[in-house]
Design a protein around this motif. Structure first.
Motif, PDB file in Angstrom:
ATOM      1  N   VAL A 255       0.837  -1.207   0.000  1.00 38.36           N
ATOM      2  CA  VAL A 255       0.000   0.000   0.000  1.00 38.36           C
ATOM      3  C   VAL A 255       0.870   1.256   0.000  1.00 38.36           C
ATOM      4  CG1 VAL A 255      -1.716   1.326   1.313  1.00 38.36           C
ATOM      5  CG2 VAL A 255      -1.931  -1.151   1.130  1.00 38.36           C
ATOM      6  N   PHE A 256       1.912   1.253   0.833  1.00 32.14           N
ATOM      7  CA  PHE A 256       2.799   2.422   0.935  1.00 32.14           C
ATOM      8  C   PHE A 256       3.488   2.685  -0.412  1.00 32.14           C
ATOM      9  CE2 PHE A 256       6.603   4.801   2.167  1.00 32.14           C
ATOM     10  CZ  PHE A 256       6.059   5.727   3.045  1.00 32.14           C
ATOM     11  N   TYR A 257       3.908   1.622  -1.077  1.00 34.46           N
ATOM     12  CA  TYR A 257       4.571   1.758  -2.381  1.00 34.46           C
ATOM     13  C   TYR A 257       3.609   2.327  -3.421  1.00 34.46           C
ATOM     14  CZ  TYR A 257       6.958   0.466  -6.714  1.00 34.46           C
ATOM     15  OH  TYR A 257       7.551   0.510  -7.950  1.00 34.46           O
ATOM     16  N   LEU A 258       2.391   1.821  -3.446  1.00 27.82           N
ATOM     17  CA  LEU A 258       1.415   2.279  -4.430  1.00 27.82           C
ATOM     18  C   LEU A 258       1.028   3.742  -4.219  1.00 27.82           C
ATOM     19  CD1 LEU A 258      -0.924  -0.856  -4.598  1.00 27.82           C
ATOM     20  CD2 LEU A 258       0.746  -0.120  -6.310  1.00 27.82           C
ATOM     21  N   LYS A 259       1.055   4.201  -2.975  1.00 27.55           N
ATOM     22  CA  LYS A 259       0.672   5.581  -2.668  1.00 27.55           C
ATOM     23  C   LYS A 259       1.849   6.558  -2.743  1.00 27.55           C
ATOM     24  CE  LYS A 259      -3.442   4.789   0.155  1.00 27.55           C
ATOM     25  NZ  LYS A 259      -4.349   5.693  -0.584  1.00 27.55           N
ATOM     26  N   GLY A 261       5.144   8.645  -4.358  1.00 29.51           N
ATOM     27  CA  GLY A 261       5.534   9.256  -5.615  1.00 29.51           C
ATOM     28  C   GLY A 261       6.774   8.580  -6.175  1.00 29.51           C
ATOM     29  N   VAL A 262       7.212   8.994  -7.349  1.00 26.63           N
ATOM     30  CA  VAL A 262       8.361   8.374  -8.021  1.00 26.63           C
ATOM     31  C   VAL A 262       9.620   8.497  -7.161  1.00 26.63           C
ATOM     32  CG1 VAL A 262       9.850   8.442 -10.055  1.00 26.63           C
ATOM     33  CG2 VAL A 262       7.394   8.840 -10.302  1.00 26.63           C
ATOM     34  N   LYS A 263       9.871   9.675  -6.602  1.00 28.44           N
ATOM     35  CA  LYS A 263      11.066   9.891  -5.781  1.00 28.44           C
ATOM     36  C   LYS A 263      11.036   9.021  -4.529  1.00 28.44           C
ATOM     37  CE  LYS A 263      13.846  13.545  -3.680  1.00 28.44           C
ATOM     38  NZ  LYS A 263      13.941  14.999  -3.359  1.00 28.44           N
ATOM     39  N   GLN A 264       9.868   8.934  -3.903  1.00 32.23           N
ATOM     40  CA  GLN A 264       9.724   8.099  -2.700  1.00 32.23           C
ATOM     41  C   GLN A 264       9.967   6.628  -3.011  1.00 32.23           C
ATOM     42  OE1 GLN A 264       5.787   9.457  -1.225  1.00 32.23           O
ATOM     43  NE2 GLN A 264       6.759   9.528   0.780  1.00 32.23           N
ATOM     44  N   LYS A 265       9.474   6.179  -4.167  1.00 30.79           N
ATOM     45  CA  LYS A 265       9.648   4.775  -4.544  1.00 30.79           C
ATOM     46  C   LYS A 265      11.120   4.425  -4.716  1.00 30.79           C
ATOM     47  CE  LYS A 265       5.114   4.150  -6.702  1.00 30.79           C
ATOM     48  NZ  LYS A 265       4.341   4.058  -7.950  1.00 30.79           N
ATOM     49  N   VAL A 266      11.892   5.353  -5.259  1.00 30.08           N
ATOM     50  CA  VAL A 266      13.337   5.130  -5.415  1.00 30.08           C
ATOM     51  C   VAL A 266      14.012   5.034  -4.056  1.00 30.08           C
ATOM     52  CG1 VAL A 266      15.493   6.125  -6.284  1.00 30.08           C
ATOM     53  CG2 VAL A 266      13.407   6.243  -7.668  1.00 30.08           C
ATOM     54  N   ASN A 267      13.597   5.895  -3.124  1.00 28.69           N
ATOM     55  CA  ASN A 267      14.186   5.905  -1.780  1.00 28.69           C
ATOM     56  C   ASN A 267      13.780   4.698  -0.931  1.00 28.69           C
ATOM     57  OD1 ASN A 267      15.468   8.344  -2.311  1.00 28.69           O
ATOM     58  ND2 ASN A 267      13.749   9.569  -1.545  1.00 28.69           N
ATOM     59  N   LEU A 268      12.723   4.005  -1.362  1.00 35.54           N
ATOM     60  CA  LEU A 268      12.260   2.832  -0.609  1.00 35.54           C
ATOM     61  C   LEU A 268      13.235   1.661  -0.697  1.00 35.54           C
ATOM     62  CD1 LEU A 268       8.419   2.574  -1.348  1.00 35.54           C
ATOM     63  CD2 LEU A 268       9.508   3.110   0.820  1.00 35.54           C
ATOM     64  N   LEU A 269      13.901   1.531  -1.829  1.00 30.60           N
ATOM     65  CA  LEU A 269      14.734   0.356  -2.084  1.00 30.60           C
ATOM     66  C   LEU A 269      15.806   0.123  -1.021  1.00 30.60           C
ATOM     67  CD1 LEU A 269      15.254  -2.014  -3.959  1.00 30.60           C
ATOM     68  CD2 LEU A 269      16.777  -0.551  -5.311  1.00 30.60           C
ATOM     69  N   PRO A 270      16.615   1.134  -0.642  1.00 34.13           N
ATOM     70  CA  PRO A 270      17.634   0.889   0.396  1.00 34.13           C
ATOM     71  C   PRO A 270      17.031   0.419   1.720  1.00 34.13           C
ATOM     72  CG  PRO A 270      18.014   2.999  -0.697  1.00 34.13           C
ATOM     73  CD  PRO A 270      16.678   2.511  -1.149  1.00 34.13           C
ATOM     74  N   LYS A 271      15.865   0.991   2.083  1.00 32.46           N
ATOM     75  CA  LYS A 271      15.221   0.596   3.338  1.00 32.46           C
ATOM     76  C   LYS A 271      14.724  -0.844   3.277  1.00 32.46           C
ATOM     77  CE  LYS A 271      13.800   5.178   4.923  1.00 32.46           C
ATOM     78  NZ  LYS A 271      12.694   6.043   5.386  1.00 32.46           N
ATOM     79  N   ILE A 272      14.181  -1.216   2.116  1.00 32.53           N
ATOM     80  CA  ILE A 272      13.691  -2.590   1.954  1.00 32.53           C
ATOM     81  C   ILE A 272      14.840  -3.585   2.048  1.00 32.53           C
ATOM     82  CG2 ILE A 272      12.618  -4.210   0.341  1.00 32.53           C
ATOM     83  CD1 ILE A 272      10.956  -1.825  -0.707  1.00 32.53           C
ATOM     84  N   ALA A 381     -15.567  -1.532   2.641  1.00 38.24           N
ATOM     85  CA  ALA A 381     -16.358  -0.504   1.954  1.00 38.24           C
ATOM     86  C   ALA A 381     -15.861   0.890   2.332  1.00 38.24           C
ATOM     87  CB  ALA A 381     -17.834  -0.653   2.321  1.00 38.24           C
ATOM     88  N   PHE A 382     -15.515   1.070   3.591  1.00 39.33           N
ATOM     89  CA  PHE A 382     -14.985   2.350   4.072  1.00 39.33           C
ATOM     90  C   PHE A 382     -13.666   2.677   3.369  1.00 39.33           C
ATOM     91  CE2 PHE A 382     -12.238   4.658   7.074  1.00 39.33           C
ATOM     92  CZ  PHE A 382     -13.019   5.776   7.312  1.00 39.33           C
ATOM     93  N   GLY A 383     -12.811   1.665   3.228  1.00 40.78           N
ATOM     94  CA  GLY A 383     -11.517   1.865   2.582  1.00 40.78           C
ATOM     95  C   GLY A 383     -11.651   2.219   1.118  1.00 40.78           C
ATOM     96  N   LEU A 384     -12.593   1.596   0.428  1.00 43.28           N
ATOM     97  CA  LEU A 384     -12.810   1.896  -0.987  1.00 43.28           C
ATOM     98  C   LEU A 384     -13.361   3.308  -1.177  1.00 43.28           C
ATOM     99  CD1 LEU A 384     -14.357  -1.490  -2.211  1.00 43.28           C
ATOM    100  CD2 LEU A 384     -12.091  -0.567  -2.792  1.00 43.28           C
ATOM    101  N   GLN A 385     -14.106   3.770  -0.187  1.00 40.59           N
ATOM    102  CA  GLN A 385     -14.724   5.094  -0.287  1.00 40.59           C
ATOM    103  C   GLN A 385     -13.744   6.217   0.036  1.00 40.59           C
ATOM    104  OE1 GLN A 385     -18.129   5.573   2.256  1.00 40.59           O
ATOM    105  NE2 GLN A 385     -18.545   7.656   1.591  1.00 40.59           N
ATOM    106  N   HIS A 386     -12.878   6.018   1.029  1.00 36.55           N
ATOM    107  CA  HIS A 386     -12.017   7.110   1.504  1.00 36.55           C
ATOM    108  C   HIS A 386     -10.543   6.960   1.104  1.00 36.55           C
ATOM    109  CE1 HIS A 386     -15.298   8.869   3.771  1.00 36.55           C
ATOM    110  NE2 HIS A 386     -15.575   7.676   4.272  1.00 36.55           N
ATOM    111  N   ARG A 387      -9.977   5.777   1.220  1.00 35.42           N
ATOM    112  CA  ARG A 387      -8.599   5.491   0.805  1.00 35.42           C
ATOM    113  C   ARG A 387      -7.560   6.411   1.451  1.00 35.42           C
ATOM    114  NH1 ARG A 387      -9.036   3.855  -5.614  1.00 35.42           N
ATOM    115  NH2 ARG A 387     -10.928   2.618  -5.420  1.00 35.42           N
ATOM    116  N   SER A 388      -7.802   6.834   2.663  1.00 32.59           N
ATOM    117  CA  SER A 388      -6.849   7.740   3.320  1.00 32.59           C
ATOM    118  C   SER A 388      -5.961   7.026   4.336  1.00 32.59           C
ATOM    119  CB  SER A 388      -7.612   8.871   4.029  1.00 32.59           C
ATOM    120  OG  SER A 388      -8.393   8.343   5.095  1.00 32.59           O
ATOM    121  N   ASN A 389      -6.422   5.900   4.846  1.00 32.52           N
ATOM    122  CA  ASN A 389      -5.697   5.215   5.918  1.00 32.52           C
ATOM    123  C   ASN A 389      -4.764   4.166   5.315  1.00 32.52           C
ATOM    124  OD1 ASN A 389      -4.831   3.864   8.219  1.00 32.52           O
ATOM    125  ND2 ASN A 389      -6.827   3.981   9.222  1.00 32.52           N
ATOM    126  N   ILE A 390      -3.460   4.463   5.249  1.00 25.43           N
ATOM    127  CA  ILE A 390      -2.506   3.525   4.649  1.00 25.43           C
ATOM    128  C   ILE A 390      -2.329   2.263   5.493  1.00 25.43           C
ATOM    129  CG2 ILE A 390      -1.213   5.289   3.380  1.00 25.43           C
ATOM    130  CD1 ILE A 390       0.880   5.195   5.640  1.00 25.43           C
TER     131      ILE A 390
END
Length: 437
Positions: A255-259, A261-272, A381-390
């Motif tokens: 979920v965090f990866y999908l949400k 941005g491009v720069k954040q996704k690049v920075n995720l790799l070292p942490k993973i 249903a709540f998650g599909l409607q709001h999508r704010s809680n990662i």
């Protein structure tokens, strides 16, 4: 953090201190909630801390009663409702709570004369009611992301104390190894299932903080704590909490990866890469410390390497009897707490249910099915409607996995489920402009 490390030492040296501390923190949080009129959802902070502290209070004899933490969470949330109420849109959880009532009636009718009806109802319903009340408060409630992180930190801090206590109680796992079964000595002399569950929750929270907290020093501390808590969770030899934590972490990362941005996704790799290395390191150290027995445990083998027949260590037989009870009374159920008596009579197995799903079916019948439908459908249903809680899907995963291997013996699955229903505000706090003359 340092305070809770010291707390672990203090409780180990003087077990009774945990009871005095429990009373003190109850008064402390009550004072904060009432004086601040719950303006910043202090009740969630209090409920979160009680959730994290529950297992430590039980294992050291500090719990005022076995179900005290659940009652405390219910009490804090009701106080929160007094100040802030709850959204009318949370009506499904009001309906869910009502669906639990018929089981109480049939319990009073069906339980044997020797059984303590009040204790049976309290033991089996405190968890589901705790979930219903907490969900009623949290549903569609908007809070800043920083506040949610503070609430999760409140859950985590007592788990750090538990970890310190475990190292003092059994510093060497080799000295207390008894095979590949769940190890009570490595779990502070308490139930490995519950200890593994809460340690797994702590490990998951630390995992998420490495991605959500932007502070290098804090991240280093969190990685160290993740390694230590993960190790102690593994060597309880109770698999449920560990597998749940891994599943929650994977869901959160997706979920965090999908949400991101491009720069954040690049920075995720070292942490993973770092976290995968830490997890592999924990496994290698655990394997060495247990002389390879932990590998046998997760391969469902005994100490000699022979495959065990029942991967669920007796849970399958318990599950089967509850399905049989449901078939006998599919509409009304056999009553709250009656499944234990039913199982004793049918199989001579005297054990409480490990599976909340089958227990709801056997003891509540059709009303149990309706309650489960609400619990599953409403947050999705709540998650599909709001999508704010990662955290939504990870929290739901924790709840569902936990109630399937440990029922609702502790408050954690109920409280964490409720947190999945929050709306999260990610906007930075605006600074108030100062106008000078």
């Amino acid at each position: 953090m340092a305070f809770h490390i010291a707390l672990g030492f203090a409780v180990y040296i003087f077990n009774a201190f945990s009871k005095y501390y429990l009373i003190a923190i109850c008064f402390y949080f009550l004072y904060r909630i009432i004086t601040n009129a719950n303006r910043k959802d202090e009740i969630l902070l209090a409920a979160g801390y009680m959730t994290g502290f529950e297992v430590l209070s039980r294992m050291t004899g500090g719990a005022i009663s076995y179900e005290f933490a659940k009652y405390a969470v219910i009490g804090f949330v009701l106080i929160g409702m007094f100040f802030k109420g709850f959204k009318l849109t949370s009506w499904p959880y009001l309906l869910y709570t009502i669906f639990l009532v018929p089981g109480i009636v049939f319990s009073a009718i069906n339980l044997s004369y020797e059984a303590k009806v009040g204790n049976a109802i309290g033991f089996n319903l405190s968890g589901p009611v705790c979930l219903g009340i907490a969900a009623l408060y949290c549903y569609d409630r908007k809070i800043p992301i920083a506040r949610l992180q503070t609430i999760l930190l409140a859950v985590l801090l007592p788990i750090v104390s538990i970890t310190v206590y475990l190292f003092l109680y059994s510093p060497s796992i080799r000295e207390v190894l008894t095979g590949t079964a769940s190890n009570f000595a490595a779990s502070g002399g308490y139930g490995p299932n519950q200890v593994s569950t809460v340690l797994g929750l702590g490990a998951f929270i630390l995992f998420t903080r490495i991605f959500t907290v932007k502070n290098r020093f804090i991240n280093i501390v969190d990685v160290g704590l993740l390694a230590v808590i993960g190790y102690r969770a593994l060597i309880t030899f109770s698999r449920g909490g560990v597998i749940t934590a891994i599943a929650c972490a994977v869901l959160f990362l997706i979920v965090f990866y999908l949400k991101s941005g491009v720069k954040q996704k690049v920075n995720l790799l070292p942490k993973i890469v770092l976290l995968v290395s830490v997890i592999v390191g924990i496994w290698v150290i655990s394997s060495f410390a247990t002389m390879g027995l932990i590998e046998n445990r997760y391969a469902n083998e005994d100490a000699a390497g022979r495959e065990k027949g029942d991967v669920g260590t007796g849970r399958a037989a318990i599950f089967q009897t509850e399905l049989e009870a449901f078939k006998e009374a599919p509409f009304t159920g056999i009553g709250v707490g009656k499944s234990k008596e039913y199982r004793k009579k049918r199989t001579n197995i005297e054990a409480a249910s490990h599976n909340e799903v089958s227990r709801l079916l056997s003891e509540h019948g059709l009303f149990g099915i309706l309650a489960l439908v609400i619990l599953l459908v409403t947050p999705l249903a709540f998650g599909l409607q709001h999508r704010s809680n990662i955290y939504l899907y990870s929290f739901l995963c924790f709840w569902f996995f936990t109630i399937n291997h440990s029922s609702m013996r502790i408050a954690a699955p109920a409280f964490i489920y409720a947190l999945s229903l929050l709306k999260i505000d990610y906007a930075p706090k605006k600074k108030t402009a100062i106008h000078r003359k």
